[in-house]
Enzyme design. Structure first.
Site, mmCIF file in Angstrom:
data_model
loop_
_atom_site.group_PDB
_atom_site.id
_atom_site.type_symbol
_atom_site.label_atom_id
_atom_site.label_comp_id
_atom_site.label_asym_id
_atom_site.label_seq_id
_atom_site.Cartn_x
_atom_site.Cartn_y
_atom_site.Cartn_z
ATOM 1 N N HIS A 208 0.822 -1.218 0.000
ATOM 2 C CA HIS A 208 0.000 0.000 0.000
ATOM 3 C C HIS A 208 0.851 1.261 0.000
ATOM 4 C CE1 HIS A 208 -3.515 -2.553 1.761
ATOM 5 N NE2 HIS A 208 -3.385 -2.679 0.449
ATOM 6 N N ALA B 138 1.345 -8.979 18.749
ATOM 7 C CA ALA B 138 2.555 -9.304 17.983
ATOM 8 C C ALA B 138 3.831 -9.100 18.797
ATOM 9 C CB ALA B 138 2.598 -8.431 16.721
HETATM 10 P P1 OAD Z 1 -7.037 -3.294 10.472
HETATM 11 O O1 OAD Z 1 -7.151 -2.127 11.380
HETATM 12 O O2 OAD Z 1 -8.160 -3.631 9.507
HETATM 13 O O3 OAD Z 1 -6.796 -4.623 11.338
HETATM 14 C C1 OAD Z 1 -5.841 -4.607 12.356
HETATM 15 C C2 OAD Z 1 -5.770 -6.023 12.887
HETATM 16 O O4 OAD Z 1 -4.727 -6.064 13.847
HETATM 17 C C3 OAD Z 1 -7.055 -6.479 13.577
HETATM 18 O O5 OAD Z 1 -7.376 -7.788 13.141
HETATM 19 C C4 OAD Z 1 -6.673 -6.472 15.066
HETATM 20 O O6 OAD Z 1 -7.323 -7.527 15.769
HETATM 21 C C5 OAD Z 1 -5.200 -6.752 14.981
HETATM 22 N N1 OAD Z 1 -4.410 -6.242 16.105
HETATM 23 C C6 OAD Z 1 -4.649 -5.171 16.891
HETATM 24 N N2 OAD Z 1 -3.650 -5.023 17.803
HETATM 25 C C7 OAD Z 1 -2.744 -6.021 17.543
HETATM 26 C C8 OAD Z 1 -1.509 -6.401 18.112
HETATM 27 N N3 OAD Z 1 -0.984 -5.724 19.157
HETATM 28 N N4 OAD Z 1 -0.854 -7.479 17.591
HETATM 29 C C9 OAD Z 1 -1.392 -8.179 16.555
HETATM 30 N N5 OAD Z 1 -2.573 -7.861 15.954
HETATM 31 C C10 OAD Z 1 -3.226 -6.799 16.461
HETATM 32 O O7 OAD Z 1 -5.668 -3.093 9.662
HETATM 33 P P2 OAD Z 1 -5.218 -3.871 8.365
HETATM 34 O O8 OAD Z 1 -5.721 -5.275 8.327
HETATM 35 O O9 OAD Z 1 -3.764 -3.674 8.220
HETATM 36 O O10 OAD Z 1 -5.391 0.096 3.355
HETATM 37 O O11 OAD Z 1 -5.974 -3.012 7.217
HETATM 38 C C11 OAD Z 1 -5.689 -3.348 5.864
HETATM 39 C C12 OAD Z 1 -5.816 -2.083 5.058
HETATM 40 O O12 OAD Z 1 -7.092 -1.442 5.300
HETATM 41 C C13 OAD Z 1 -4.799 -1.018 5.398
HETATM 42 O O13 OAD Z 1 -3.547 -1.269 4.812
HETATM 43 C C14 OAD Z 1 -5.462 0.208 4.773
HETATM 44 C C15 OAD Z 1 -6.889 -0.006 5.229
HETATM 45 O O14 OAD Z 1 -7.812 0.506 4.286
HETATM 46 C C16 OAD Z 1 -4.914 1.197 2.657
HETATM 47 O O15 OAD Z 1 -4.556 2.197 3.237
HETATM 48 C C17 OAD Z 1 -4.913 1.032 1.174
#
Ligand code: OAD
Length: 259
Positions: free
Chosen positions: A121, A241
């Site tokens: 991204h 993590a």
């Molecule tokens: P999300 O905010 O959708 O998901 C974050 C994930 O991390 C969730 O499943 C939480 O349960 C988990 N989480 C939270 N704290 C954590 C920790 N300490 N250790 C491990 N996991 C933890 O973020 P992404 O999945 O990265 O796209 O979102 C994907 C994309 O959606 C992003 O890259 C962005 C957004 O639209 C763009 O900007 C193009």
């Protein structure tokens, strides 16, 4: 997280010859960088994403969008890689054929020692011209004071003088083709994919762990919550993590020095 599950994951990592570590915003959560969908602290809760993360928003108000990303870049600069980022670098040091594929636009993997993460991204540290796509220098700090607490006029391109834009993927834009191809190639060739801190909701990035599983790789998931990727994960390490990844590295190869 049960010790048996950790031992099972360690046995898989210890046998792996080609590893992909696929990360999302949860990877950087313990560095204080907000995730997208966590209630209250999530980036989207604080801002209207559609008002900021789209080409139309930038065309309509370049200073507002540029100011938001300057704010995010300064927040990342103040953050520090966490023990989870360092554990990912430790995996790369132990398994030569390891590819880090991240959805994150921060530079915390790089600052923890990962050589060349694939940024699906884009990156807060790769601004480019909004017209001719010429890469632009990363502002060293808040060089320009926000006009109204948020608006910062973006710099002009050195080549064509058009406004410089953030080097991140916006809603409605395609992923960088080179990065996506590299991620699919790595996922297709790996025998183990560790997915960390992603909700697995945003495509095509969320396809990467599924490609690996379809082509026979084993998937380990690190996330305190359940996600759609539970379906393809052979082992689910339920936890943050910065705690789980160092524990996994230690269970696999013994204590590897300071976490
Ligand atoms: P999300 O905010 O959708 O998901 C974050 C994930 O991390 C969730 O499943 C939480 O349960 C988990 N989480 C939270 N704290 C954590 C920790 N300490 N250790 C491990 N996991 C933890 O973020 P992404 O999945 O990265 O796209 O979102 C994907 C994309 O959606 C992003 O890259 C962005 C957004 O639209 C763009 O900007 C193009």
């Amino acid at each position: 997280m049960a010790d048996l599950v950790l031992q099972e994951a360690a046995a898989l990592l210890g046998r792996a010859r080609r590893v992909v570590v696929f990360t999302g915003a949860g990877m950087s959560a313990e560095s204080g960088v907000p995730t997208f969908r966590d209630a209250l602290t999530g980036l989207w809760q604080q801002f209207d994403a559609q008002a900021l993360a789209t080409p139309e928003a930038f065309d309509a108000d370049p200073a507002l969008v540029w100011g938001w990303y300057e704010w995010r870049r300064d927040a990342v600069r103040r953050a520090r890689p966490n023990a989870g980022h360092r554990a990912v670098a430790a995996i790369e040091a132990r398994v030569a054929d390891t590819v880090v594929v991240t959805q994150n636009v921060d530079d915390l993997h790089e600052r923890a020692g990962s050589a060349a993460p694939v940024h699906l991204h884009g990156s807060l540290f790769a601004p480019r011209c909004s017209s001719c796509a010429q890469p632009a220098p990363v502002p060293v700090g808040a060089e320009r004071e926000p006009v109204d607490g948020r608006r910062i006029t973006p710099p002009g391109c050195a080549r064509c003088a058009a406004p410089v834009r953030p080097g991140v993927v916006w809603f409605g834009e395609g992923l960088p083709e080179t990065a996506l191809a590299a991620a699919v190639e790595a996922a297709s060739a790996c025998d183990l994919l560790v997915t960390v801190g992603t909700s697995g909701l945003v495509y095509p990035a969320a396809e990467i762990p599924q490609v690996a599983a379809r082509l026979g790789a084993t998937v380990i998931q690190v996330n305190p919550e359940r996600t759609p990727l539970d379906q393809v994960a052979e082992v689910n390490l339920r936890g943050p993590a910065a705690r789980v990844l160092p524990a996994l590295v230690e269970a696999t190869w013994g204590a590897t020095g300071p976490a």
